[in-house]
Design a protein around this motif. Structure first.
Motif, PDB file in Angstrom:
ATOM      1  N   ARG A  67      -6.325  -3.681  -3.323  1.00 19.06           N
ATOM      2  CA  ARG A  67      -6.824  -4.983  -2.855  1.00 19.06           C
ATOM      3  C   ARG A  67      -6.098  -5.420  -1.589  1.00 19.06           C
ATOM      4  NH1 ARG A  67      -7.558  -8.622  -8.394  1.00 19.06           N
ATOM      5  NH2 ARG A  67      -9.492  -7.614  -9.106  1.00 19.06           N
ATOM      6  N   ARG A  68      -4.792  -5.165  -1.529  1.00 19.42           N
ATOM      7  CA  ARG A  68      -4.042  -5.498  -0.323  1.00 19.42           C
ATOM      8  C   ARG A  68      -4.529  -4.697   0.867  1.00 19.42           C
ATOM      9  NH1 ARG A  68       2.291  -5.813  -2.381  1.00 19.42           N
ATOM     10  NH2 ARG A  68       2.127  -7.824  -3.470  1.00 19.42           N
ATOM     11  N   ARG A  69      -4.819  -3.406   0.644  1.00 13.93           N
ATOM     12  CA  ARG A  69      -5.327  -2.577   1.732  1.00 13.93           C
ATOM     13  C   ARG A  69      -6.675  -3.077   2.216  1.00 13.93           C
ATOM     14  NH1 ARG A  69      -3.931   3.640  -0.240  1.00 13.93           N
ATOM     15  NH2 ARG A  69      -1.641   3.470  -0.056  1.00 13.93           N
ATOM     16  N   GLU A  70      -7.543  -3.480   1.284  1.00 14.46           N
ATOM     17  CA  GLU A  70      -8.859  -3.988   1.666  1.00 14.46           C
ATOM     18  C   GLU A  70      -8.734  -5.273   2.464  1.00 14.46           C
ATOM     19  OE1 GLU A  70     -11.008  -4.402  -1.931  1.00 14.46           O
ATOM     20  OE2 GLU A  70     -11.368  -2.243  -2.201  1.00 14.46           O
ATOM     21  N   GLN A  71      -7.787  -6.130   2.068  1.00 20.06           N
ATOM     22  CA  GLN A  71      -7.580  -7.372   2.801  1.00 20.06           C
ATOM     23  C   GLN A  71      -7.089  -7.100   4.219  1.00 20.06           C
ATOM     24  OE1 GLN A  71      -4.888  -9.646   0.378  1.00 20.06           O
ATOM     25  NE2 GLN A  71      -6.448 -10.163  -1.168  1.00 20.06           N
ATOM     26  N   VAL A  72      -6.177  -6.126   4.339  1.00 21.51           N
ATOM     27  CA  VAL A  72      -5.667  -5.775   5.664  1.00 21.51           C
ATOM     28  C   VAL A  72      -6.779  -5.210   6.540  1.00 21.51           C
ATOM     29  CG1 VAL A  72      -4.114  -4.227   6.908  1.00 21.51           C
ATOM     30  CG2 VAL A  72      -3.306  -5.415   4.862  1.00 21.51           C
ATOM     31  N   GLN A  73      -7.631  -4.349   5.952  1.00 18.42           N
ATOM     32  CA  GLN A  73      -8.726  -3.758   6.712  1.00 18.42           C
ATOM     33  C   GLN A  73      -9.760  -4.801   7.124  1.00 18.42           C
ATOM     34  OE1 GLN A  73     -10.234  -0.649   4.208  1.00 18.42           O
ATOM     35  NE2 GLN A  73      -8.494   0.719   4.586  1.00 18.42           N
ATOM     36  N   SER A  74     -10.005  -5.775   6.220  1.00 22.98           N
ATOM     37  CA  SER A  74     -10.982  -6.807   6.540  1.00 22.98           C
ATOM     38  C   SER A  74     -10.494  -7.745   7.648  1.00 22.98           C
ATOM     39  CB  SER A  74     -11.315  -7.620   5.293  1.00 22.98           C
ATOM     40  OG  SER A  74     -10.153  -8.294   4.818  1.00 22.98           O
ATOM     41  N   ARG A  75      -9.189  -7.917   7.761  1.00 23.05           N
ATOM     42  CA  ARG A  75      -8.622  -8.795   8.786  1.00 23.05           C
ATOM     43  C   ARG A  75      -8.452  -8.092  10.129  1.00 23.05           C
ATOM     44  NH1 ARG A  75      -3.766 -11.309   5.081  1.00 23.05           N
ATOM     45  NH2 ARG A  75      -5.081 -12.550   3.667  1.00 23.05           N
TER      46      ARG A  75
ATOM     47  N   ARG B  50      -3.756  -3.785  -7.400  1.00 24.72           N
ATOM     48  CA  ARG B  50      -3.174  -4.730  -6.450  1.00 24.72           C
ATOM     49  C   ARG B  50      -2.951  -4.071  -5.088  1.00 24.72           C
ATOM     50  NH1 ARG B  50       2.664  -7.353  -7.529  1.00 24.72           N
ATOM     51  NH2 ARG B  50       3.208  -5.169  -7.130  1.00 24.72           N
TER      52      ARG B  50
END
Length: 486
Positions: A473-481, A470
């Motif tokens: 996944r949060r880090r990836e979402q932050v990086q993608s945004r 989890r």
């Protein structure tokens, strides 16, 4: 009353010139209370000619009484300690230990020894008064120092008692009855010293002080077999913890003058319930508390019945057993582990649950080896490993829980976690140990305890893996945004 005379009204003797005397007296009390050379040989004593009890009576009918009495007395003692302002409960502890060892010397029969276990449970439950007394008579900036002194006094006392007991049995050839006489003498000396403790003028819940003293976020980490660490507000917050610096400990506001306030029991209970809901709404705190409660339940069971296992592995005369030496070594090495873990730098917020899973598996392995390899030296070594790992982990758990909690809330969380551990232990004792339940033999019991720790390991392994996934996944979402934001 020396600690209270030189202080301002309601201050409880917290001045810098008043802290040395109560601290020295409390340390001396803790030391003599812990010097009990007969304790590592209790099972051998009960099974021997002095009491002439059977294995079934000792393991399935006597020892469970301690668990039940500890559970029943814990919450009333917790409230009474604060309401009576610590010292009367410290005296009650000393008296309970005197009764326990007096009955151990002269009481005969199953029922009498069961009453003995009840008084020992009372002595254990009132331990909270010893570890919380000093906070009511010294200033907040001295908490770290006096906590380390008091904790060290009990560790040294326990080690001195274990080593002296082993030497008197193995070298001097003293009887186990004589060791109990020494234990009774030491707890009697401690009881006498407790009378000279200054009477505190304040407490955390019922007799608190209306000042900002208790709202400052000075943290005290009180480890069961370790030391104390003091945390300041500017220390880096643990990931995932709520910031409690904005939550006042006393809802009634703070006065410029330090004036004692007596609080009704109903109000204290409501405040405790609100604090309970707020504290356990934090997932990291809930996680570490769950491990604390589950593991402490299993730890109590293992240390309570380890002597019984050793007695089954090597039924021997008292001159040939080394229980005292094993207890001393495990305590000293555990204390070393506690000191070492204080210097470990890692991201417990991310890897803590996985670490708990791996170390819990090692505990399960140690208990399994104790149970299956019927060699007394292997049993001793496994027991030492078991205690070292538990002391290390409980220190980490204590640190993680206390980092963002005030002294008041830490006392609450510690009490709740201990109560849950005892409730689970009572259930486990009723089913597995008690003669009215399954009444299993000692080897089957330890197989269940090993399985119990293995289940804890699997539980936290799954939870830890989920948390890590989890987080990534949060880090990836932050990086993608992030490119979109620019």
């Amino acid at each position: 009353m020396a600690g209270a005379r030189g202080a301002r009204p309601g201050g409880g003797g917290g001045g810098a010139c008043c802290w040395a005397l109560p601290t020295a007296l409390l340390c001396a009390y803790g030391f003599f209370c812990s010097v009990r050379p007969s304790e590592p040989f209790l099972t051998r004593y009960l099974l021997g000619p002095n009491k002439n009890l059977t294995q079934s009576q000792v393991f399935n009918e006597i020892y469970p009484v301690w668990t039940y009495s500890y559970l029943v007395l814990l919450f009333p003692v917790f409230l009474a300690t604060d309401y009576l302002r610590y010292k009367p409960v410290v005296l009650l502890q000393g008296l309970s230990l005197i009764v326990t060892w007096f009955m151990l010397l002269y009481a005969q029969g199953l029922l009498a020894i069961q009453f003995l276990e009840f008084f020992y449970g009372m002595g254990t439950a009132t331990d909270v008064a010893y570890y919380s007394y000093i906070y009511s008579v010294v200033d907040l900036n001295l908490y770290q120092k006096v906590t380390s002194y008091c904790r060290s006094a009990t560790l040294v006392g326990y080690t001195v008692g274990s080593v002296s007991g082993q030497l008197l049995v193995s070298v001097a050839g003293w009887s186990l009855f004589s060791l109990n006489v020494i234990s009774l003498t030491c707890v009697s000396i401690a009881f006498g010293m407790a009378w000279f403790l200054p009477m505190p003028q304040k407490s955390l819940f019922f007799h608190h002080v209306s000042s900002q003293q208790f709202s400052r976020e000075m943290k005290v980490i009180d480890c069961k077999n370790g030391s104390a660490v003091q945390d300041c507000p500017d220390m880096q917050r643990t990931l995932g913890w709520e910031d409690e610096t904005k939550i006042p400990l006393n809802e009634e506001g703070h006065s410029s003058q330090k004036q004692e306030q007596k609080v009704e029991i109903s109000k204290v209970l409501r405040e405790l319930w609100q604090d309970f809901l707020q504290c356990y709404s934090s997932r990291p705190l809930l996680c570490w508390s769950v491990w604390w409660a589950l593991s402490t339940c299993g730890y109590f069971q293992v240390i309570n019945y380890a002597q019984g296992l050793w007695e089954m592995v090597l039924p021997s005369p008292s001159l040939e057993i080394y229980n005292g030496a094993v207890e001393a070594v495990s305590t000293l090495l555990g204390a070393v582990a506690v000191v070492v873990v204080g210097h470990i730098k890692t991201s417990w917020a991310m890897w803590g649950e996985v670490a708990l899973a791996l170390f819990s598996f090692l505990i399960a392995a140690a208990v399994y080896i104790m149970d299956t390899v019927h060699n007394i030296w292997v049993c001793y070594a496994s027991y030492v490993v078991f205690r070292i790992i538990y002391m290390l982990l409980i220190t980490i758990a204590t640190f993680q829980i206390a980092t963002n909690l005030s002294v008041k809330r830490y006392a609450l969380v510690f009490g709740v976690n201990t109560f849950i551990a005892l409730a689970l232990q009572t259930l486990l004792t009723l089913i597995v140990v008690d003669a009215s339940g399954l009444g299993l033999d000692i080897f089957t019991q330890f197989m269940i305890y090993a399985s119990y720790f293995a289940a804890i390991s699997l539980l936290f392994l799954g939870s830890g893996i989920y948390s890590i996934i989890r987080t990534y996944r949060r880090r990836e979402q932050v990086q993608s945004r992030s490119p979109e934001s620019h």
